[in-house]
Design an enzyme around this catalytic site. Structure first.
Site, short mmCIF file in Angstrom:
data_model
loop_
_atom_site.label_atom_id
_atom_site.label_comp_id
_atom_site.label_asym_id
_atom_site.label_seq_id
_atom_site.Cartn_x
_atom_site.Cartn_y
_atom_site.Cartn_z
N ASP A 259 0.87 -1.17 0.00
CA ASP A 259 0.00 0.00 0.00
C ASP A 259 0.91 1.22 0.00
O ASP A 259 2.11 1.11 0.28
CB ASP A 259 -0.89 -0.03 1.24
CG ASP A 259 -1.71 1.22 1.40
OD1 ASP A 259 -2.25 1.71 0.40
OD2 ASP A 259 -1.79 1.73 2.54
N ASP A 261 -0.16 5.02 1.06
CA ASP A 261 -0.39 5.98 2.14
C ASP A 261 -0.27 5.30 3.50
O ASP A 261 -0.89 4.24 3.74
CB ASP A 261 -1.76 6.62 2.00
CG ASP A 261 -1.86 7.50 0.75
OD1 ASP A 261 -0.92 7.46 -0.06
OD2 ASP A 261 -2.86 8.20 0.60
N GLU A 268 -1.25 10.52 4.51
CA GLU A 268 -2.35 10.23 3.60
C GLU A 268 -2.38 11.37 2.58
O GLU A 268 -2.57 12.55 2.95
CB GLU A 268 -3.68 10.16 4.35
CG GLU A 268 -3.78 8.99 5.32
CD GLU A 268 -3.98 7.65 4.63
OE1 GLU A 268 -4.48 7.64 3.49
OE2 GLU A 268 -3.60 6.62 5.23
N ARG A 308 -14.61 12.44 -0.69
CA ARG A 308 -13.45 13.31 -0.42
C ARG A 308 -12.95 14.00 -1.69
O ARG A 308 -12.56 15.17 -1.67
CB ARG A 308 -12.33 12.50 0.23
CG ARG A 308 -12.59 12.13 1.68
CD ARG A 308 -11.52 11.22 2.22
NE ARG A 308 -11.60 9.89 1.63
CZ ARG A 308 -10.69 8.93 1.81
NH1 ARG A 308 -9.63 9.15 2.56
NH2 ARG A 308 -10.84 7.76 1.24
N SER A 351 -2.30 1.60 -4.62
CA SER A 351 -2.69 2.71 -3.76
C SER A 351 -4.12 3.12 -3.97
O SER A 351 -4.61 3.17 -5.11
CB SER A 351 -1.75 3.91 -4.01
OG SER A 351 -2.20 5.04 -3.32
N LYS A 397 -7.72 -3.88 -5.21
CA LYS A 397 -6.36 -4.22 -4.80
C LYS A 397 -6.14 -5.73 -4.86
O LYS A 397 -5.07 -6.20 -5.29
CB LYS A 397 -6.10 -3.70 -3.38
CG LYS A 397 -5.88 -2.20 -3.29
CD LYS A 397 -5.40 -1.79 -1.91
CE LYS A 397 -5.07 -0.31 -1.86
NZ LYS A 397 -4.48 0.11 -0.57
N ASP A 420 -1.87 -1.01 5.81
CA ASP A 420 -2.22 -0.54 7.15
C ASP A 420 -3.70 -0.34 7.36
O ASP A 420 -4.14 -0.25 8.51
CB ASP A 420 -1.51 0.79 7.42
CG ASP A 420 -2.16 1.94 6.67
OD1 ASP A 420 -2.72 2.84 7.33
OD2 ASP A 420 -2.13 1.94 5.43
N ASN A 423 -9.00 -1.17 3.85
CA ASN A 423 -9.09 -1.44 2.42
C ASN A 423 -7.94 -2.32 1.92
O ASN A 423 -7.90 -2.67 0.74
CB ASN A 423 -9.14 -0.13 1.62
CG ASN A 423 -7.86 0.67 1.78
OD1 ASN A 423 -7.28 0.73 2.86
ND2 ASN A 423 -7.44 1.31 0.70
#
Length: 475
Positions: A259, A261, A268, A308, A351, A397, A420, A423
C-alpha cells in the site's frame, strides 16, 4: 654384555617401538607439552582428546542402540564438544521421515521499538502532583461523582523488569506459552531452537523454530495467530509475534506488494491535498475525519473516497507536482526496495490514492508496478471532483495482486503484501503472508503478521535474513 655396556643397544631401547605407537599417539605420550585439561562442565575438548578417549573404550554391560535421529533422548549423556565446533542438539533440523512433510513452525519475535523506548518508561518517571488523599472523592459535587471506578492502570510491561529487548526470560515465557497448545496425535514433546537475527547480546529480533507445530486438528495456524494468549504475551513483553509455517516459500518470496499511504509514506495524500485548501477553513479536518473512519473500516472505502474527491473540486492539476517534495517516505523503504531488487523480487504499489503521485514515487524508488486512482481534469487544468474508472479499493487491490502474480508467474505462497488500512485486508489475506504495518486495530487482528516498528526494512527479518545479510543487500 648388558645394555649399559653397549651404547648401540641402549639407543635402540630408547627408540619408540611399533607396538607402543599402535596403542597411543605422540600427543598422548607427551602431555607435558600442552597445558593440562580439566574435564569440567566448562571445558572444551580438542579433537585429539576426543579420539584418544575412544581408544580401548568398552560398553559394560552391552546395550542396543536405537537409530540416531538428531535429537538425543532426555536420559542420554551430554555430548562432548569438539574444540571450535558446536552443535545445538535441540535444533529440529533433521529431515522428516520419508513420505511425510515437515510440521515445523517459525515464530519471529520482534521488539516494538516504536511503541516503547528502552530508556523511557512512563511509570518509572511519573510523579503525582495531586494533594488530595487517595481515599477522598475527586469532586464535592454529587452530580459529577463517577458512577464507575476509574480504569485500572496498565500493568507494567515485563520488559521493564527483564530488559528492553528479547531477553532469555521472554523466550522461555514464549516456549512455555506454546507448550499449552495441543500437539499432533502420537507426539509427546516439542523440540525448539532459536537464532538472534540482529544482536546476540541484546537482540531485538529472535527467530524460534518449533517442531512440530500445534495440532491443526485443534487449532489452525490462522486461529493460533489470533489466540488471546499470543495477544497477551505481545502486550506483556512489548513484542510482535509473527507465526509462519516453515516452508520453502517462506524463505523465497518472489513478489512484494505495498500500500502507499501510511505504508510506503507516512502521510495520507488526500489529507495533504485538502490541507492546501483554505476555504472553507474546516475542509482539511473534514477530509481527515473521513479518511480516518474509512481506514478503520467504519465507512465503505469507495464511497468515502468519492466523497473526499468531490471536496477537492477546482484544485489545480499542478498540485500533484507541488506535493512531491512534501511526501515523507517511511524509514527503511529505499533500502528495502534496493534489497528486494538485488534478490530478483518484483515489487508493486497498489494505492487508494492518486496515480500521478503514486507513479512518480514508484519511479523514484524503483518499484516495478504502480496502480492508483485517476482523477478527471478539466480543460482548464483543474480537478472536476470525479474519478475515472474503478476505485482502487479493497476488491480492486485484491484483483491487481492476482493479475500481477499471474503475469509474473508467481504462486500466491511466494507473495508478501504490506498495508495498514481496512481497504488492504483482502490484499493481505490473498498473499501468502499479509503484513499489517503500524496498522489500525482491525487490520492488526485480521492480518497474518503485524509489524509495529520504526523501519520497514524489518520486513526482511520475516523471511529469515540476519542483520549482516541485510546490510550486505543494502550496500
Amino acid at each position: 654384555m648388558d645394555s649399559q655396556d653397549n651404547p648401540a643397544k641402549q639407543a635402540r631401547a630408547d627408540r619408540p617401538q611399533l607396538s607402543s605407537m599402535r596403542s597411543g599417539s605422540f600427543l598422548s605420550d607427551h602431555q607435558q607439552y600442552r597445558s593440562p585439561l580439566q574435564p569440567d562442565s566448562h571445558a572444551h575438548f580438542g579433537i585429539d582428546t576426543v579420539i584418544e578417549d575412544l581408544q580401548g573404550a568398552r560398553l559394560s554391560p552391552p546395550k542396543s542402540f536405537s537409530p540416531f535421529n538428531g535429537v538425543p533422548g532426555k536420559d542420554d549423556p551430554p555430548p562432548r564438544i569438539v574444540e571450535g565446533l558446536s552443535h545445538d542438539f535441540s535444533h529440529p533440523n533433521c529431515a522428516p521421515p520419508r513420505g511425510t512433510a515437515s510440521q515445523r513452525i517459525i515464530a519471529t519475535l520482534m521488539y516494538k521499538t516504536k511503541s516503547s523506548s528502552p530508556h523511557h518508561h512512563p511509570r518509572l518517571n511519573s510523579s503525582s502532583t495531586s494533594n488530595i488523599p487517595a481515599n477522598f472523592a475527586p469532586t464535592t459535587n454529587p452530580d459529577n461523582f463517577p458512577l464507575e471506578a476509574p480504569p485500572a492502570v496498565e500493568p507494567e510491561s515485563l520488559d521493564n523488569i527483564y530488559g528492553s529487548y528479547i531477553s532469555p526470560m521472554c523466550i522461555t515465557s514464549f516456549l512455555h506459552l506454546m507448550s499449552a497448545f495441543p500437539l499432533p496425535k502420537g507426539v509427546t514433546e516439542t523440540t525448539s531452537s532459536h537464532r538472534c537475527l540482529d544482536d546476540p547480546e541484546h537482540p531485538l529480533v529472535v527467530e524460534l523454530t518449533l517442531s512440530p507445530a500445534p495440532s491443526t486438528d485443534y487449532l489452525s495456524l490462522a486461529d493460533l495467530r489470533k489466540h488471546e494468549l499470543i495477544y497477551r504475551f505481545e502486550r506483556e513483553w512489548n513484542v510482535d509475534v509473527v507465526l509462519q509455517a516453515d516452508t520453502l516459500w517462506r524463505r523465497y518470496p518472489r513478489l512484494v506488494v505495498f500500500d502507499m499511504d501510511s505504508t510506503l509514506i507516512t502521510q495520507e495524500v488526500i489529507d495533504l491535498l485538502a490541507a492546501t485548501i483554505t476555504n472553507p477553513p474546516d475542509l482539511a479536518a473534514k477530509v481527515a475525519d473521513i479518511t480516518h473512519r474509512a481506514m478503520l473500516g467504519e465507512l465503505e472505502f469507495d464511497a468515502a473516497f468519492r466523497e473526499r474527491v468531490t471536496l477537492l473540486k477546482d484544485l489545480p492539476a499542478t498540485i500533484f507536482e507541488q506535493l512531491r517534495p512534501a511526501l515523507d517516505v517511511t524509514k527503511g523503504v529505499p533500502q528495502l526496495i534496493k534489497a528486494l531488487k538485488k534478490l530478483g523480487i518484483k515489487t508493486a504499489v497498489l494505492s487508494g490514492g492518486f496515480l500521478p503521485l503514486t507513479s512518480w514515487l514508484a519511479k523514484e524508488l524503483g518499484i516495478d508496478y504502480a496502480h492508483a486512482n485517476e482523477v478527471v481534469i478539466s480543460d482548464a487544468g483543474r480537478l472536476t471532483g470525479e474519478v475515472l474508472g474503478r476505485i482502487v479499493g479493497k476488491e480492486r487491490k485484491q484483483e491487481l495482486l492476482l493479475e500481477i502474480a499471474k503475469k509474473e508467474n508467481v504462486p500466491l505462497e511466494q507473495v508478501i503484501a504490506v498495508g495498514d488500512g481496512a481497504n488492504d485486508l483482502l490484499m493481505l489475506g490473498t498473499a501468502g503472508l499479509g503484513v499489517a504495518w503500524n496498522a489500525k486495530p482491525l487490520v492488526q487482528m485480521e492480518a497474518s503478521a503485524r509489524l509495529n516498528g520504526d523501519s520497514l526494512l524489518d520486513l526482511l527479518y520475516l523471511v529469515g535474513f540476519m542483520r549482516e545479510e541485510i546490510e550486505m543487500l543494502t550496500i
